[in-house]
Design an enzyme around this catalytic site. Structure first.
Site, PDB file in Angstrom:
ATOM      1  N   HIS A 156       0.856  -1.181   0.000  1.00 32.71           N
ATOM      2  CA  HIS A 156       0.000   0.000   0.000  1.00 32.71           C
ATOM      3  C   HIS A 156       0.893   1.232   0.000  1.00 32.71           C
ATOM      4  CE1 HIS A 156      -3.544   2.333   0.334  1.00 32.71           C
ATOM      5  NE2 HIS A 156      -3.297   2.779   1.549  1.00 32.71           N
ATOM      6  N   HIS A 174      -3.188   9.069   1.479  1.00 25.76           N
ATOM      7  CA  HIS A 174      -3.193   7.918   0.585  1.00 25.76           C
ATOM      8  C   HIS A 174      -4.611   7.645   0.096  1.00 25.76           C
ATOM      9  CE1 HIS A 174      -4.050   5.301   4.292  1.00 25.76           C
ATOM     10  NE2 HIS A 174      -3.508   6.380   4.820  1.00 25.76           N
ATOM     11  N   CYS A 229      -3.959   2.768  -5.231  1.00 25.43           N
ATOM     12  CA  CYS A 229      -3.115   3.555  -4.326  1.00 25.43           C
ATOM     13  C   CYS A 229      -1.794   3.973  -4.947  1.00 25.43           C
ATOM     14  CB  CYS A 229      -2.872   2.783  -3.025  1.00 25.43           C
ATOM     15  SG  CYS A 229      -2.006   1.211  -3.238  1.00 25.43           S
TER      16      CYS A 229
END
Length: 232
Positions: A30, A42, A154
């Site tokens: 991530h 994010h 992401c």
């Protein structure tokens, strides 16, 4: 994992850094932009089912929503059921993992040698930190559209914040680009069983290169205000 570790300590972070954390035994990662004061911005889906490290394996993994607390974080106020562009503390981002620095402006040799290249580095160069931060905060306020596993995840968010490059809907590679990739893939095919294995790996490396935002000729540099205006 990366051939050369890019693990970074919290006190080494600088505003504008693109960082990531491995999930589920290095199956996927991530990504986020560090904005200072122990906070990151994010792009995520609800309950932190972040997928989209750019790896084949990441397309089949997800984290269980029951694994994370549903109550707001006492430090940053983040709630695990929230999705979209979010601001959280480092602990909420990591969930017990380690912090790694994404590398920009790497050489072609380094990119091709790294089996997780799309997750840990890119040929593209980063813009100045003040530009990166402006994009991140603007998208925090205005959104980055709907999360999509293959088209907008992401890492796409972090790469856009760092470079201003994005593959717009309907964009296509040029014929010359596709031919170059095909030639590169065919040139890796020797004879024999060992040669077949090498050719498969060589083709895999070419596919990884094909997805690099710094290599793609269908990526467009667009100002964040224009991006939000055109694709709210």
């Amino acid at each position: 994992m990366a051939i050369v570790s890019t693990k970074i300590k919290r006190d080494q972070l600088k505003p504008g850094d693109h960082v990531f954390s491995w999930r589920e035994l290095y199956v996927y990662a991530h990504h986020a932009i560090y904005v200072g004061d122990g906070k990151l911005i994010h792009f995520t889906v609800a309950a932190n089912r972040e997928i989209g490290s750019g790896t084949v394996s990441s397309n089949f993994g997800s984290t269980s929503s029951s694994r994370y607390a549903a109550f707001p974080c006492p430090i940053c106020g983040y709630h695990s059921r929230l999705g979209g562009v979010v601001s959280t503390c480092i602990d909420c981002f990591l969930y017990g993992g380690d912090l790694y620095l994404f590398k920009y402006g790497v050489s072609m040799a380094e990119l091709l040698a790294n089996p997780r290249s799309a997750t840990v580095c890119t040929l593209a160069s980063s813009d100045p930190s003040e530009v990166v931060l402006h994009r991140a905060f603007y998208l925090l306020e205005n959104g980055f559209g709907a999360y999509d596993l293959f088209e907008k995840n992401c890492i796409d968010f972090a790469l856009y914040c760092k470079t201003g490059l994005i593959v717009l809907p309907g964009a296509q590679r040029s014929v010359l680009s596709l031919l170059a990739l095909a030639v590169a893939a065919l040139s890796t095919i020797p004879l024999g069983n060992f040669g077949f294995a090498v050719s498969v790996y060589g083709t895999y490396r070419v596919i990884r290169l094909a997805h690099d935002i710094g290599f793609r000729d269908d990526a467009t540099k667009i100002e964040v205000e224009e991006l939000v205006r055109r694709f709210p």
